[in-house]
Design an enzyme around this catalytic site. Structure first.
Site, PDB file in Angstrom:
ATOM      1  N   HIS A   1      78.475 -28.023 -55.598  1.00  0.00           N
ATOM      2  CA  HIS A   1      78.733 -26.757 -54.890  1.00  0.00           C
ATOM      3  C   HIS A   1      77.952 -26.717 -53.579  1.00  0.00           C
ATOM      4  O   HIS A   1      76.764 -26.982 -53.555  1.00  0.00           O
ATOM      5  CB  HIS A   1      78.339 -25.569 -55.758  1.00  0.00           C
ATOM      6  CG  HIS A   1      79.343 -25.269 -56.828  1.00  0.00           C
ATOM      7  ND1 HIS A   1      79.449 -24.049 -57.435  1.00  0.00           N
ATOM      8  CD2 HIS A   1      80.317 -26.040 -57.369  1.00  0.00           C
ATOM      9  CE1 HIS A   1      80.442 -24.076 -58.323  1.00  0.00           C
ATOM     10  NE2 HIS A   1      80.962 -25.281 -58.302  1.00  0.00           N
TER      11      HIS A   1
ATOM     12  N   TYR B   1      77.388 -13.918 -57.210  1.00  0.00           N
ATOM     13  CA  TYR B   1      76.322 -13.029 -57.682  1.00  0.00           C
ATOM     14  C   TYR B   1      76.658 -11.632 -57.176  1.00  0.00           C
ATOM     15  O   TYR B   1      76.801 -11.432 -55.968  1.00  0.00           O
ATOM     16  CB  TYR B   1      74.964 -13.451 -57.112  1.00  0.00           C
ATOM     17  CG  TYR B   1      74.407 -14.731 -57.692  1.00  0.00           C
ATOM     18  CD1 TYR B   1      74.808 -15.986 -57.223  1.00  0.00           C
ATOM     19  CD2 TYR B   1      73.452 -14.701 -58.711  1.00  0.00           C
ATOM     20  CE1 TYR B   1      74.283 -17.157 -57.748  1.00  0.00           C
ATOM     21  CE2 TYR B   1      72.912 -15.871 -59.241  1.00  0.00           C
ATOM     22  CZ  TYR B   1      73.336 -17.093 -58.757  1.00  0.00           C
ATOM     23  OH  TYR B   1      72.803 -18.246 -59.285  1.00  0.00           O
TER      24      TYR B   1
ATOM     25  N   PRO C   1      66.788 -15.622 -65.100  1.00  0.00           N
ATOM     26  CA  PRO C   1      67.781 -16.640 -64.727  1.00  0.00           C
ATOM     27  C   PRO C   1      68.448 -16.423 -63.363  1.00  0.00           C
ATOM     28  O   PRO C   1      69.207 -17.277 -62.909  1.00  0.00           O
ATOM     29  CB  PRO C   1      68.822 -16.539 -65.852  1.00  0.00           C
ATOM     30  CG  PRO C   1      68.667 -15.165 -66.396  1.00  0.00           C
ATOM     31  CD  PRO C   1      67.228 -14.805 -66.238  1.00  0.00           C
TER      32      PRO C   1
ATOM     33  N   LYS D   1      66.527 -21.216 -61.867  1.00  0.00           N
ATOM     34  CA  LYS D   1      65.376 -22.114 -61.685  1.00  0.00           C
ATOM     35  C   LYS D   1      64.781 -22.672 -62.979  1.00  0.00           C
ATOM     36  O   LYS D   1      64.004 -23.628 -62.934  1.00  0.00           O
ATOM     37  CB  LYS D   1      64.261 -21.374 -60.924  1.00  0.00           C
ATOM     38  CG  LYS D   1      64.583 -21.131 -59.453  1.00  0.00           C
ATOM     39  CD  LYS D   1      64.414 -22.393 -58.651  1.00  0.00           C
ATOM     40  CE  LYS D   1      65.080 -22.341 -57.312  1.00  0.00           C
ATOM     41  NZ  LYS D   1      66.407 -23.003 -57.255  1.00  0.00           N
TER      42      LYS D   1
ATOM     43  N   TYR E   1      67.061 -21.600 -53.055  1.00  0.00           N
ATOM     44  CA  TYR E   1      68.096 -21.797 -54.077  1.00  0.00           C
ATOM     45  C   TYR E   1      68.342 -23.287 -54.329  1.00  0.00           C
ATOM     46  O   TYR E   1      68.489 -23.713 -55.479  1.00  0.00           O
ATOM     47  CB  TYR E   1      69.391 -21.089 -53.661  1.00  0.00           C
ATOM     48  CG  TYR E   1      70.392 -20.970 -54.791  1.00  0.00           C
ATOM     49  CD1 TYR E   1      70.316 -19.924 -55.706  1.00  0.00           C
ATOM     50  CD2 TYR E   1      71.391 -21.931 -54.968  1.00  0.00           C
ATOM     51  CE1 TYR E   1      71.216 -19.819 -56.750  1.00  0.00           C
ATOM     52  CE2 TYR E   1      72.299 -21.837 -56.014  1.00  0.00           C
ATOM     53  CZ  TYR E   1      72.202 -20.780 -56.904  1.00  0.00           C
ATOM     54  OH  TYR E   1      73.093 -20.686 -57.943  1.00  0.00           O
TER      55      TYR E   1
END
Ligand code: APR
Ligand code: PHB
Length: 388
Positions: free
Chosen positions: A72, A200, A292, A296, A383
């Site tokens: 991704h 998200y 979550p 990580k 990220y």
């Protein structure tokens, strides 16, 4: 029985450590409380940083990951009815790989079996002995009898509820913790993901996340209260709630179907300091937990294991100083990931106790993120994973 490193726990941390040590010629035994089938039945995280992928390559277990994992280059933040892409690859030059922790665990178990390295499953009542001496050991119950293993070191990779951290005298360890007032209700289903990338969602009804395990298997989450039970969430209710939180275009594309797994997980931030107590060393969830939201948990377990394997290899090459550095090296990275996971959690979830002002602060930060390349870069850099 004797070994060089006794590893407690056959989760990703213990198995990856075992594999890296095996490749370096360091003998190790893993003791796991549960059965192999139980460990493989757990549905956990799914997003790997490029550094974790490189580590799995070095461990020789990345073949299926490269064949089946989904690379991704970005993800979407959704709020106020719109979607805003965070271009991970454009902002950082790095990508993440979506590949289930369950699959990584299986690949590591297969590699361990092929290497002929020893794993004891269903080891009950594991006890740690004399890790403040140069002659530590472990004992456990198996098939009704008590067994013992002498070793040079004990690696505590037995997760948040494990025996390793609990065996440290309270005065020698400091615990930092934040418990959140909500959980994530997760559903796995054999339906095509709603979008090619993760979404998200920050919504007035609460957070939602659209993730996946493959092009035909979806993983979705909605924020729920801690008092809710899974059986209060029949599939229809889950899909209705998820759809209500998604931006309209995504809601229209959502394909629903029967759930194949459904569970509620509480959210927690937790760090134990230090990570070394004489000859006992902690790694992974045994030492720290992140909510979550930043994806990580698994990646931190992998970076701990990277530092720990390096430290053991240095020790057996007559450079014991690296073991002294393990705790501070690993924790420096852990705390940055704790900060990121906490800030993502605060940004995206519904916190009723923060009132309307709190919600406006979230929206202002999300608007800023949607328009500022600098803010997006800071998010993306964390990220995709900070350097090891
Ligand atoms: N004795 C032996 N084994 C134990 C004991 C014990 N007393 N207690 C727990 N275990 C085992 C558990 O059954 C589990 O298989 O230790 C293992 C710990 O594995 P994980 O919980 O997966 O932790 P870790 O390997 O550190 O992986 C971290 O897992 O939960 C995710 O978010 C987390 O993705 C992160 C990753
Ligand atoms: C998942 O796919 O399970 C997942 C993905 C991203 C997260 C958390 C969980 O931040």
């Amino acid at each position: 029985m004797r070994t060089q490193v006794a590893i407690i726990g056959a989760g990703p941390a213990g198995l990856l450590l075992g594999q890296l040590l095996h490749l370096a010629g360091i003998d190790n035994v893993i003791l796991e409380a549960r059965s192999r089938e139980y460990v493989l039945g757990r549905i956990r995280a799914g997003v790997l940083e490029s550094g974790a992928v490189e580590l799995l390559e070095r461990a020789g277990v990345a073949e299926r990951l490269h064949a089946e994992g989904l690379v991704h280059e970005g993800f979407d933040l959704a709020f106020g009815g719109g979607r805003h892409r965070i271009d991970l690859a454009g902002l950082t030059g790095k990508r993440v790989t979506v590949y289930g922790q369950t699959e990584i665990t299986k690949d590591l178990m297969d590699a361990r079996a092929a290497a002929g390295a020893k794993t004891v499953y269903e080891a009950r009542d594991v006890e740690l002995h004399d890790f403040d001496s140069s002659n530590p050991g472990i004992s456990w119950t198996q098939e009704g009898g008590r067994k013992a293993l002498g070793c040079d070191f004990i690696a505590g990779c037995d997760g948040f509820h494990g025996v390793s951290r609990a065996s440290v005298p309270p005065g020698a360890i400091k615990l930092y913790e934040r418990v959140y007032s909500f959980g994530w209700l997760g559903v796995l289903s054999d339906t095509p993901p709603v979008s090619e990338e993760l979404i998200y969602v920050s919504h007035e009804r609460g957070f939602a996340l659209c993730s996946m395990r493959s092009r035909t298997r979806s993983r979705y989450y909605v924020q729920c209260t801690l008092s809710e039970q899974v059986d209060e969430w029949p599939d229809e209710r889950f899909w209705k709630e998820l759809r209500a939180r998604l931006p309209e275009d995504a809601a229209r594309q959502l394909v629903t179907g029967p759930s194949i797994e459904k569970s509620i997980a509480p959210l927690r931030s937790f760090v134990a300091e230090p990570l070394r107590f004489g000859r006992l060393l902690l790694a992974g969830d045994a030492a720290h937990i992140v909510p979550p939201t930043g994806a990580k948990g698994l990646n931190l377990a992998a970076s701990d294991v990277h530092y720990l394997a390096e430290a053991f290899i240095a020790f057996y090459n007559k450079n014991p100083g690296e073991l002294e550095r393990y705790s501070s090296r690993a924790l420096a990275r852990v705390w940055k990931a704790e900060r990121f996971s906490w800030s993502m959690t605060k940004l995206l979830h519904k916190f009723p106790e923060e009132g309307d002002f709190g919600r406006r602060m979230q929206l202002a930060e999300l608007e800023y993120l949607a328009t500022s390349r600098a803010a997006q870069t800071a998010l993306a850099e964390n990220y995709v994973g900070l350097p090891l």
